[in-house]
Design an enzyme around this catalytic site. Structure first.
Site, PDB file in Angstrom:
ATOM      1  N   GLU A   1      -2.908   7.476   7.793  1.00  0.00           N
ATOM      2  CA  GLU A   1      -3.794   8.254   6.921  1.00  0.00           C
ATOM      3  C   GLU A   1      -4.750   9.044   7.789  1.00  0.00           C
ATOM      4  O   GLU A   1      -5.082   8.620   8.893  1.00  0.00           O
ATOM      5  CB  GLU A   1      -4.647   7.316   6.047  1.00  0.00           C
ATOM      6  CG  GLU A   1      -3.936   6.713   4.870  1.00  0.00           C
ATOM      7  CD  GLU A   1      -4.863   5.819   4.044  1.00  0.00           C
ATOM      8  OE1 GLU A   1      -6.063   5.708   4.368  1.00  0.00           O
ATOM      9  OE2 GLU A   1      -4.368   5.240   3.085  1.00  0.00           O
TER      10      GLU A   1
ATOM     11  N   HIS B   1     -15.716  -6.025   6.869  1.00  0.00           N
ATOM     12  CA  HIS B   1     -14.908  -5.922   5.666  1.00  0.00           C
ATOM     13  C   HIS B   1     -15.250  -6.967   4.616  1.00  0.00           C
ATOM     14  O   HIS B   1     -14.461  -7.238   3.713  1.00  0.00           O
ATOM     15  CB  HIS B   1     -13.408  -5.955   6.003  1.00  0.00           C
ATOM     16  CG  HIS B   1     -13.027  -4.857   6.965  1.00  0.00           C
ATOM     17  ND1 HIS B   1     -13.150  -3.531   6.630  1.00  0.00           N
ATOM     18  CD2 HIS B   1     -12.578  -4.888   8.225  1.00  0.00           C
ATOM     19  CE1 HIS B   1     -12.784  -2.794   7.668  1.00  0.00           C
ATOM     20  NE2 HIS B   1     -12.431  -3.588   8.655  1.00  0.00           N
TER      21      HIS B   1
ATOM     22  N   ARG C   1      -7.599  -8.131  -9.932  1.00  0.00           N
ATOM     23  CA  ARG C   1      -8.293  -9.371 -10.300  1.00  0.00           C
ATOM     24  C   ARG C   1      -9.690  -9.040 -10.826  1.00  0.00           C
ATOM     25  O   ARG C   1     -10.147  -7.908 -10.718  1.00  0.00           O
ATOM     26  CB  ARG C   1      -8.443 -10.241  -9.054  1.00  0.00           C
ATOM     27  CG  ARG C   1      -9.264  -9.524  -7.978  1.00  0.00           C
ATOM     28  CD  ARG C   1      -9.656 -10.384  -6.817  1.00  0.00           C
ATOM     29  NE  ARG C   1     -10.590  -9.686  -5.942  1.00  0.00           N
ATOM     30  CZ  ARG C   1     -10.244  -8.855  -4.966  1.00  0.00           C
ATOM     31  NH1 ARG C   1      -8.962  -8.593  -4.734  1.00  0.00           N
ATOM     32  NH2 ARG C   1     -11.165  -8.256  -4.227  1.00  0.00           N
TER      33      ARG C   1
ATOM     34  N   LYS D   1       0.831  -1.212   0.000  1.00  0.00           N
ATOM     35  CA  LYS D   1       0.000   0.000   0.000  1.00  0.00           C
ATOM     36  C   LYS D   1       0.866   1.264   0.000  1.00  0.00           C
ATOM     37  O   LYS D   1       0.487   2.274  -0.593  1.00  0.00           O
ATOM     38  CB  LYS D   1      -0.933   0.015   1.211  1.00  0.00           C
ATOM     39  CG  LYS D   1      -1.781  -1.234   1.370  1.00  0.00           C
ATOM     40  CD  LYS D   1      -2.638  -1.537   0.160  1.00  0.00           C
ATOM     41  CE  LYS D   1      -2.946  -3.025   0.065  1.00  0.00           C
ATOM     42  NZ  LYS D   1      -3.486  -3.466  -1.199  1.00  0.00           N
TER      43      LYS D   1
HETATM   44  C1  MV4 Z   1     -10.177   3.876   5.719  1.00  0.00           C
HETATM   45  C2  MV4 Z   1     -11.363   4.300   6.338  1.00  0.00           C
HETATM   46  C3  MV4 Z   1     -11.424   5.608   6.762  1.00  0.00           C
HETATM   47  N1  MV4 Z   1     -10.371   6.421   6.576  1.00  0.00           N
HETATM   48  N2  MV4 Z   1      -9.166   4.731   5.542  1.00  0.00           N
HETATM   49  C4  MV4 Z   1     -11.265  -0.763   5.455  1.00  0.00           C
HETATM   50  C5  MV4 Z   1     -10.712  -1.822   4.563  1.00  0.00           C
HETATM   51  C6  MV4 Z   1      -9.527  -1.225   3.905  1.00  0.00           C
HETATM   52  N3  MV4 Z   1      -9.403  -1.696   2.567  1.00  0.00           N
HETATM   53  C7  MV4 Z   1      -9.754   0.241   3.995  1.00  0.00           C
HETATM   54  N4  MV4 Z   1     -10.755   0.465   4.979  1.00  0.00           N
HETATM   55  C8  MV4 Z   1     -11.028   1.716   5.432  1.00  0.00           C
HETATM   56  N5  MV4 Z   1     -10.035   2.623   5.264  1.00  0.00           N
HETATM   57  C9  MV4 Z   1      -9.262   5.971   5.980  1.00  0.00           C
HETATM   58  N6  MV4 Z   1      -8.239   6.803   5.813  1.00  0.00           N
HETATM   59  C10 MV4 Z   1     -12.406   3.389   6.497  1.00  0.00           C
HETATM   60  C11 MV4 Z   1     -12.239   2.081   6.046  1.00  0.00           C
HETATM   61  C12 MV4 Z   1     -13.350   1.215   6.259  1.00  0.00           C
HETATM   62  C13 MV4 Z   1     -14.048   0.666   5.180  1.00  0.00           C
HETATM   63  C14 MV4 Z   1     -13.674   0.917   3.869  1.00  0.00           C
HETATM   64  C15 MV4 Z   1     -14.355   0.378   2.828  1.00  0.00           C
HETATM   65  C16 MV4 Z   1     -15.452  -0.428   3.077  1.00  0.00           C
HETATM   66  C17 MV4 Z   1     -15.835  -0.710   4.374  1.00  0.00           C
HETATM   67  C18 MV4 Z   1     -15.145  -0.167   5.440  1.00  0.00           C
HETATM   68  C19 MV4 Z   1     -15.551  -0.458   6.744  1.00  0.00           C
HETATM   69  C20 MV4 Z   1     -14.850   0.078   7.778  1.00  0.00           C
HETATM   70  C21 MV4 Z   1     -13.755   0.904   7.542  1.00  0.00           C
END
Ligand code: MV4
Length: 506
Positions: free
Chosen positions: A200, A235, A292, A116
């Site tokens: 972040e 997730h 993918r 990442k």
């Molecule tokens: C975040 C976020 C809020 N702020 N990054 C969760 C999985 C990972 N791929 C990234 N995720 C998140 N990153 C920042 N800077 C909130 C999430 C997140 C989330 C993102 C996408 C779909 C569902 C989620 C559920 C909880 C938190």
């Protein structure tokens, strides 16, 4: 064009890829583990080869065994599906070294997106908007403190090797930074064998919107529109739709152009998805790229009229994209429900076992991509996704009413499924008015939990039993639930329906 493709996967996605192969006149070679001998993907195969024990490391993740099948069967390409080896750069390279075309991006493009922090560095260079923060792992607590103070709390700590939420920590205020950093680091180390953690700015209750891209091996890259994927639990995506109810034509164009820039920056080829977080002001930020074909690709297929697997195969066969960006037009609305073998009354725990009766919906605007059949025994060893039910209509309302109708027809006997969850979601007022964010599902599930606590379940059950007895009613369909679907009760399980379902189960 290829003559024979090895499909290194199982379940609904293996069947989905086989269908594209057969439409293109290509033979499909399947592989299977000991518990999958009677699985649907094997029954539909032109040739099928055993891999070994159920454990993925012995079967669907075993690179030498899969390459050996490719050699013995004479397959000229391998489609990895999703999960398993689909984002494994070593596998992509091993295919290349063995002279078998990997249907997906190059190992180098996968590597570029795998870390990442490396991806953030590349996107910084390419001028792609991403969430404010560091693009390198933090070296010390002091550095973390300074960065967090600069970007402002709340902040998010993330594992560089992560994705999908593992090793992620929300830090609301400076007091929690030290313990969160230590926890994130040790989780990253134990999950990924790499303790690199970066920071972040946290976006509160974001939407998760992703953009489908396609790139051929001749430098042509296009975007195919977005998918709204905000309905998730732990997730895990539960329901996805295209288009996103909040994205208008202008925002789509901007997001699409950014996604193409991301793909080009990674020298990306084949199908890929660029994930964005979208805040309440509709600002969007690059999150990660999935290298993918994704589970939710059908909603994009239904609104664009394109066959993504067909295109993946053509691209891998070095053909040029048969259309340009201007030719891509979306029409209508599609919504996908992921049907899992899991028990809604037991915290969505996996529910394996024999499917004793299967009544599947069809009809106008309904597509089903399934890996199950009546009489099949759902194994415990893998992800419990059984099928995807996708509704399509001229607009969101029609897609929803068709899905609700299809859900009322759907019956899976013998095991528990999450079908009742979709009956509830599709009747939820916030869902119907498209008030979606990544906190939606937890809020919806919490509401019903709270209710059952303060409405004294024993008394409610006693009253319900009295009402049922007075009406001469019978208990609705085994395992499918029916109470809180948001549909009129008769549309879920009428006495006619439940009686015939019980009859067939005898
Ligand atoms: C975040 C976020 C809020 N702020 N990054 C969760 C999985 C990972 N791929 C990234 N995720 C998140 N990153 C920042 N800077 C909130 C999430 C997140 C989330 C993102 C996408 C779909 C569902 C989620 C559920 C909880 C938190």
């Amino acid at each position: 064009m290829f003559k024979k493709i090895l499909i290194a996967n199982r379940g609904e996605i293996a069947v989905r890829v086989l269908r594209a192969c057969h439409e293109m006149g290509i033979a499909a070679v399947m592989v299977y583990s000991d518990v999958d001998r009677a699985a649907l993907h094997v029954r539909k195969a032109d040739e099928a080869y055993p891999l070994g024990a159920a454990a993925a490391s012995e079967s669907y993740l075993n690179i030498p065994k899969i390459l050996d099948v490719a050699r013995r069967s004479g397959a000229d390409a391998i489609h990895p599906g999703y999960g398993f080896l689909s984002e494994n750069a070593k596998f992509a390279q091993a295919c290349r070294d063995a002279g078998v075309k990997f249907i997906g991006p190059t190992a180098a493009a996968m590597d570029a997106m795998g870390s990442k922090t490396r991806a953030r560095q590349a996107m910084e260079k390419a001028g792609v908007p991403f969430v404010p923060g560091t693009s390198r792992g933090v070296e010390s607590f002091q550095e973390a403190e300074q960065v967090a103070a600069r970007i402002g709390y709340p902040v998010m700590l993330k594992a560089a090797a992560g994705g999908g939420g593992k090793g992620m920590r929300l830090v609301p205020a400076p007091a929690q930074l030290k313990s969160s950093l230590e926890a994130a680091r040790s989780e990253a180390q134990s999950s990924f064998g790499d303790d690199e953690v970066y920071i972040e700015k946290a976006i509160i209750n974001p939407r998760h919107i992703e953009m489908q891209v396609l790139a051929d091996e001749h430098g042509n890259t296009v975007y195919l529109g977005e998918r709204e994927c905000s309905l998730q639990r732990r997730h895990q995506k539960v329901l996805e739709e295209a288009p996103s109810p909040i994205v208008d034509a202008e925002m789509r164009r901007r997001m699409g152009e950014v996604a193409v820039r991301v793909a080009r920056a990674a020298d990306y080829t084949n199908a890929g998805t660029v994930e964005f977080l979208v805040d309440q002001q509709k600002n969007f930020y690059f999150l990660e790229m999935n290298t993918r074909l994704q589970v939710e690709h059908p909603v994009t297929e239904l609104v664009t009229g394109l066959d993504l697997v067909h295109l993946q195969i053509s691209i891998a066969a070095e053909e040029k994209l048969p259309f340009t960006q201007e030719d891509v037009r979306a029409r209508g609305h599609a919504i996908e429900c992921r049907i899992y073998a899991e028990d809604p009354d037991n915290n969505y725990f996996p529910s394996p076992g024999e499917i004793t009766l299967l009544l599947e919906p069809s009809g106008p605007g309904i597509r089903q991509d399934s890996g199950m059949y009546e009489g099949w025994n759902v194994p415990l060893a893998y992800d419990p996704l059984l099928a995807k039910l996708i509704g399509y209509g001229t607009d969101r309302e029609q897609a929803i009413s068709r899905l609700r109708r299809a859900l009322s027809e759907y019956f899976v006997g013998g095991i528990k499924t999450n079908l009742s969850l979709f009956r509830r979601i599709l009747g939820d007022a916030d869902f119907l008015s498209a008030k979606l964010d990544t906190g939606f599902l937890d809020r919806m599930l919490k509401r019903t939990e709270d209710k059952s606590v303060d409405s004294r379940p024993a008394e409610v059950a006693a009253i319900a039993a009295g009402v049922f007895a007075a009406l001469g009613a019978t208990v609705p369909g085994a395992g499918n639930g029916g109470g809180s679907s948001g549909l009129p009760a008769d549309q879920v399980t009428s006495n006619w329906k439940s009686a015939s379902r019980r009859e067939a189960l005898r």
